[in-house]
Write a protein that holds these residues in place. Structure first.
Motif, mmCIF file in Angstrom:
data_model
loop_
_atom_site.group_PDB
_atom_site.id
_atom_site.type_symbol
_atom_site.label_atom_id
_atom_site.label_comp_id
_atom_site.label_asym_id
_atom_site.label_seq_id
_atom_site.Cartn_x
_atom_site.Cartn_y
_atom_site.Cartn_z
ATOM 1 N N LEU A 210 -13.078 22.588 8.475
ATOM 2 C CA LEU A 210 -14.450 22.315 8.028
ATOM 3 C C LEU A 210 -14.695 20.830 7.839
ATOM 4 N N GLY A 211 -13.711 20.018 8.200
ATOM 5 C CA GLY A 211 -13.850 18.562 8.015
ATOM 6 C C GLY A 211 -12.860 18.077 6.979
ATOM 7 N N TRP A 212 -12.556 16.781 7.042
ATOM 8 C CA TRP A 212 -11.581 16.206 6.109
ATOM 9 C C TRP A 212 -12.284 15.776 4.831
ATOM 10 N N GLY A 213 -11.535 15.861 3.726
ATOM 11 C CA GLY A 213 -12.106 15.496 2.429
ATOM 12 C C GLY A 213 -11.059 14.841 1.555
ATOM 13 N N GLY A 214 -11.212 15.012 0.245
ATOM 14 C CA GLY A 214 -10.233 14.453 -0.681
ATOM 15 C C GLY A 214 -10.641 13.098 -1.222
ATOM 16 N N PRO B 126 0.822 -1.218 0.000
ATOM 17 C CA PRO B 126 0.000 0.000 0.000
ATOM 18 C C PRO B 126 0.854 1.265 0.000
ATOM 19 N N GLU B 127 0.285 2.313 -0.585
ATOM 20 C CA GLU B 127 1.000 3.601 -0.629
ATOM 21 C C GLU B 127 0.444 4.532 0.435
ATOM 22 N N PHE B 128 1.268 5.516 0.802
ATOM 23 C CA PHE B 128 0.823 6.546 1.758
ATOM 24 C C PHE B 128 1.139 7.920 1.169
ATOM 25 N N LEU B 129 0.743 8.133 -0.084
ATOM 26 C CA LEU B 129 1.145 9.353 -0.792
ATOM 27 C C LEU B 129 0.118 10.457 -0.612
ATOM 28 N N THR C 82 -10.400 27.024 2.482
ATOM 29 C CA THR C 82 -9.206 26.189 2.284
ATOM 30 C C THR C 82 -8.026 26.950 2.880
ATOM 31 N N GLU C 83 -7.082 26.209 3.473
ATOM 32 C CA GLU C 83 -6.050 26.888 4.288
ATOM 33 C C GLU C 83 -4.832 27.365 3.480
ATOM 34 N N TRP C 84 -5.073 28.022 2.348
ATOM 35 C CA TRP C 84 -3.950 28.604 1.594
ATOM 36 C C TRP C 84 -3.366 29.755 2.400
ATOM 37 N N CYS D 293 -9.211 10.222 -0.630
ATOM 38 C CA CYS D 293 -8.847 9.035 0.166
ATOM 39 C C CYS D 293 -9.598 8.900 1.488
ATOM 40 N N PHE D 294 -9.516 9.919 2.352
ATOM 41 C CA PHE D 294 -10.093 9.758 3.697
ATOM 42 C C PHE D 294 -11.575 9.363 3.669
ATOM 43 N N PRO D 295 -12.419 10.098 2.928
ATOM 44 C CA PRO D 295 -13.840 9.732 2.954
ATOM 45 C C PRO D 295 -14.078 8.310 2.451
ATOM 46 N N PHE E 180 -9.807 20.688 -1.558
ATOM 47 C CA PHE E 180 -10.088 20.038 -0.263
ATOM 48 C C PHE E 180 -9.021 20.336 0.774
ATOM 49 N N LYS E 181 -7.835 20.758 0.292
ATOM 50 C CA LYS E 181 -6.771 21.210 1.200
ATOM 51 C C LYS E 181 -5.865 22.112 0.378
ATOM 52 N N SER E 182 -4.951 22.831 1.037
ATOM 53 C CA SER E 182 -4.036 23.666 0.273
ATOM 54 C C SER E 182 -2.980 22.781 -0.383
ATOM 55 N N LYS F 117 -8.323 11.483 14.459
ATOM 56 C CA LYS F 117 -7.622 12.578 15.149
ATOM 57 C C LYS F 117 -8.261 13.918 14.745
ATOM 58 N N LEU F 118 -8.523 14.060 13.466
ATOM 59 C CA LEU F 118 -9.095 15.320 12.973
ATOM 60 C C LEU F 118 -10.520 15.526 13.466
ATOM 61 N N SER F 119 -11.315 14.472 13.417
ATOM 62 C CA SER F 119 -12.695 14.634 13.904
ATOM 63 C C SER F 119 -12.682 14.964 15.391
ATOM 64 N N ALA G 76 1.310 16.599 14.335
ATOM 65 C CA ALA G 76 0.636 16.780 13.041
ATOM 66 C C ALA G 76 -0.860 16.485 13.147
ATOM 67 N N PHE G 77 -1.582 16.977 12.157
ATOM 68 C CA PHE G 77 -3.015 16.689 12.044
ATOM 69 C C PHE G 77 -3.811 17.146 13.249
ATOM 70 N N LEU G 78 -3.552 18.383 13.656
ATOM 71 C CA LEU G 78 -4.280 18.929 14.799
ATOM 72 C C LEU G 78 -4.977 20.247 14.459
ATOM 73 N N ARG G 79 -4.986 20.613 13.176
ATOM 74 C CA ARG G 79 -5.622 21.889 12.842
ATOM 75 C C ARG G 79 -7.122 21.667 12.602
ATOM 76 N N PHE H 278 -7.166 6.383 11.313
ATOM 77 C CA PHE H 278 -6.670 6.964 12.571
ATOM 78 C C PHE H 278 -6.488 8.474 12.426
ATOM 79 N N LEU H 279 -5.926 8.892 11.296
ATOM 80 C CA LEU H 279 -5.735 10.330 11.066
ATOM 81 C C LEU H 279 -7.084 11.045 10.992
ATOM 82 N N ALA H 280 -8.049 10.415 10.349
ATOM 83 C CA ALA H 280 -9.390 11.010 10.268
ATOM 84 C C ALA H 280 -9.986 11.121 11.673
HETATM 85 C C1 UDX Z 1 -4.211 11.120 2.552
HETATM 86 C C2 UDX Z 1 -3.128 10.423 3.416
HETATM 87 O O1 UDX Z 1 -2.446 11.391 4.203
HETATM 88 C C3 UDX Z 1 -2.169 9.651 2.531
HETATM 89 O O2 UDX Z 1 -1.208 8.979 3.350
HETATM 90 C C4 UDX Z 1 -3.036 8.649 1.773
HETATM 91 O O3 UDX Z 1 -2.350 7.666 1.140
HETATM 92 C C5 UDX Z 1 -3.976 9.423 0.873
HETATM 93 O O4 UDX Z 1 -4.848 10.176 1.714
HETATM 94 P P1 UDX Z 1 -4.430 13.357 1.141
HETATM 95 O O5 UDX Z 1 -5.786 12.881 0.696
HETATM 96 O O6 UDX Z 1 -3.532 13.986 0.134
HETATM 97 O O7 UDX Z 1 -3.597 12.144 1.780
HETATM 98 O O8 UDX Z 1 -4.733 14.401 2.309
HETATM 99 P P2 UDX Z 1 -4.039 14.804 3.706
HETATM 100 O O9 UDX Z 1 -2.941 15.771 3.499
HETATM 101 O O10 UDX Z 1 -3.730 13.601 4.508
HETATM 102 O O11 UDX Z 1 -5.287 15.580 4.368
HETATM 103 C C6 UDX Z 1 -6.530 14.902 4.554
HETATM 104 C C7 UDX Z 1 -7.605 15.858 4.999
HETATM 105 O O12 UDX Z 1 -7.397 16.296 6.318
HETATM 106 C C8 UDX Z 1 -7.734 17.123 4.160
HETATM 107 O O13 UDX Z 1 -9.093 17.411 3.954
HETATM 108 C C9 UDX Z 1 -7.082 18.201 5.030
HETATM 109 O O14 UDX Z 1 -7.580 19.493 4.786
HETATM 110 C C10 UDX Z 1 -7.492 17.709 6.407
HETATM 111 N N1 UDX Z 1 -6.606 18.182 7.484
HETATM 112 C C11 UDX Z 1 -5.319 17.736 7.573
HETATM 113 C C12 UDX Z 1 -7.100 19.045 8.448
HETATM 114 O O15 UDX Z 1 -8.282 19.451 8.398
HETATM 115 N N2 UDX Z 1 -6.286 19.428 9.474
HETATM 116 C C13 UDX Z 1 -4.993 19.000 9.585
HETATM 117 O O16 UDX Z 1 -4.321 19.389 10.561
HETATM 118 C C14 UDX Z 1 -4.496 18.125 8.596
#
Ligand code: UDX
Length: 436
Positions: A258-262, A139-142, A387-389, A264-266, A323-325, A218-220, A252-255, A214-216
């Motif tokens: 508006l919720g996580w997207g993209g 698996p990749e973590f990109l 978006t956090e640009w 992969c996570f959903p 969905f993110k910067s 943490k964010l929720s 990391a991942f503590l900001r 797990f990252l999702a």
């Molecule tokens: C993610 C995983 O990190 C990566 O390992 C996996 O293989 C693909 O999915 P990505 O979809 O590019 O990568 O997004 P990521 O940078 O992980 O952010 C995920 C979401 O969390 C985004 O919506 C981002 O805005 C949100 N986020 C992230 C926050 O709201 N706060 C933070 O502190 C970090």
């Protein structure tokens, strides 16, 4: 090593380019003729940093012809999409089709599964489709916007399969594990070698879902915490700083946002929930995490409505659509969902995102897509940051000069409330200003 990669999407292309950079002989099988043409012209279809440099430097062969792609390959990597079906489960039809082609057209060797797949998929492929080859889950973590950097300087490399395949995977990743690869532009090897976590296929498959889930979670959790802090009069920024300084929690991942997207996570959180459910296990926490994410936008919309709900002729400048910067990707973007909610109120919405040039298909037609931030902000009653640009936090004074009213709603905890006030804005947001 001679490698064929099936799929020139985000994962396949990043893997292929990085492996080619390490010195492997890489061919890519891609069915989309336009993408094949673009890659042969060295046009970057991803908009990812370092992809143009690697395309120019590599001798990657990209083709739609399976026999050409697989000729001489010792290893075939599959990196096709596994999108979500209606029930939240992963759609494996592209993966199954790719593996059927491999069984037919490639000589027996190692088949590496890079796609994110439900636990047991690689075992099934080994048993039913690829019995003459050895299947390895890798698996990749990109992250989007950092795919090449994450390939070459990963936190770890994960692979699962029969013990006999380990040496091959170590050889595939040797310059990455040892951090001895040739620099690509400003990206240099790190001082610390990387670990290969070698396991069985089922554990590798679960670990991929686990990392994203797990990252999702943490964010929720921090998003929920920000909502609680707003009700208790606590300063969420200070609360997070306390969490951040605890290495057991991790910085990391503590900001809050508006919720996580993209892309992969959903998809991955829902797939893991469905996977557990299919085996008779109710993944309670994950269900709550997904539900929290669905609700996160509501409070922010309510905040905006609280200030503007009674007014007529409301004009909103929406800053951010991705969905993110760091990316132009608007898939499952909370910013686009927010745009929808704002136009549903009958408000005029002018949006700007520094990376988004083409109109995302999910963006409501009523939303105007602007070419620059000033154009979006001109005559607006409220600036809404979605978006956090970093650029959105700069030069707030210039922004205030062109807005009609002084409201600033920050959905990403991006702007310092003091800076907003100094520029003449009244600040509202997920991380509100607190009085001490
Ligand atoms: C993610 C995983 O990190 C990566 O390992 C996996 O293989 C693909 O999915 P990505 O979809 O590019 O990568 O997004 P990521 O940078 O992980 O952010 C995920 C979401 O969390 C985004 O919506 C981002 O805005 C949100 N986020 C992230 C926050 O709201 N706060 C933070 O502190 C970090």
């Amino acid at each position: 090593m001679r490698i064929a990669v099936v799929g020139a999407g985000y994962v396949g292309l990043a893997s292929a380019l990085a492996w080619s950079h390490l010195g492997h002989d890489v061919r890519v099988l891609e069915r989309d003729a336009r993408r094949v043409g673009a890659l042969r012209r060295h046009d970057d279809p991803l908009g990812e940093p370092l992809v143009p440099e690697l395309l120019d430097a590599s001798d990657l062969l990209v083709t739609s012809d399976a026999s050409e792609a697989f000729a001489r390959a010792d290893m075939v990597a599959v990196a096709v999409g596994t999108p979500q079906t209606h029930g939240g489960r992963a759609d494996l039809s592209a993966l199954d089709a790719a593996c059927a082609t491999i069984a037919q057209a490639a000589r027996p060797g190692t088949v590496v599964v890079r796609s994110t797949v439900p636990v047991g998929t690689a075992d099934r492929l080994q048993r039913d489709v690829l019995h003459r080859s050895a299947v390895v889950s890798n698996p990749e973590f990109l992250r989007e916007g950092r795919a090449i950097a994450d390939m070459l300087r990963p936190d770890r490399v994960l692979a699962g399969g029969e013990g006999g395949q380990r040496d091959l995977i170590e050889a595939l990743y040797a310059p990455i594990l040892g951090q001895s690869f040739t620099p690509v532009a400003e990206l240099r090897p790190d001082l610390t070698p990387r670990a290969l976590v070698w396991t069985d296929r089922r554990s590798a498959e679960l670990a991929k879902y686990a990392a994203n889930a797990f990252l999702a979670t943490k964010l929720s959790f921090v998003n929920e915490l920000a909502n609680v802090a707003a009700t208790t009069g606590s300063d969420i920024r200070a609360v997070i700083e306390v969490l951040r300084l605890d290495p057991r929690i991790g910085e990391a991942f503590l900001r809050p946002g508006l919720g996580w997207g993209g892309s992969c996570f959903p998809k991955d959180t829902r797939a893991l929930e469905a996977l557990a459910m299919d085996r008779g296990y109710d993944f309670n926490i994950l269900r709550a995490v997904i539900e929290q994410n669905r609700r996160q936008l509501d409070r922010f919309v309510a905040l905006i409505e609280g200030e503007l709900g009674a007014r007529r002729d409301v004009r909103i400048a929406l800053l951010g659509l991705a969905f993110k910067s760091g990316t132009a990707d608007c898939r499952e973007s909370p910013a686009v969902a927010l745009a929808q909610r704002l136009v549903e109120r009958g408000w005029s919405v002018r949006a700007y995102d520094p990376a988004v040039r083409e109109r995302p298909c999910e963006l409501p037609a009523a939303v105007a897509l602007c070419d620059d931030i000033r154009d979006a902000a001109l005559g607006a009653d409220a600036i809404v940051i979605a978006t956090e640009w970093e650029a959105f936090a700069r030069d707030l004074t210039a922004l205030r000069e062109v807005t009609r009213d002084d409201l600033l709603f920050d959905g990403r905890c991006l702007v310092d409330p003091g800076d907003a006030a100094a520029a003449g804005f009244r600040y509202f947001g997920i991380c509100p200003a607190t009085r001490h």
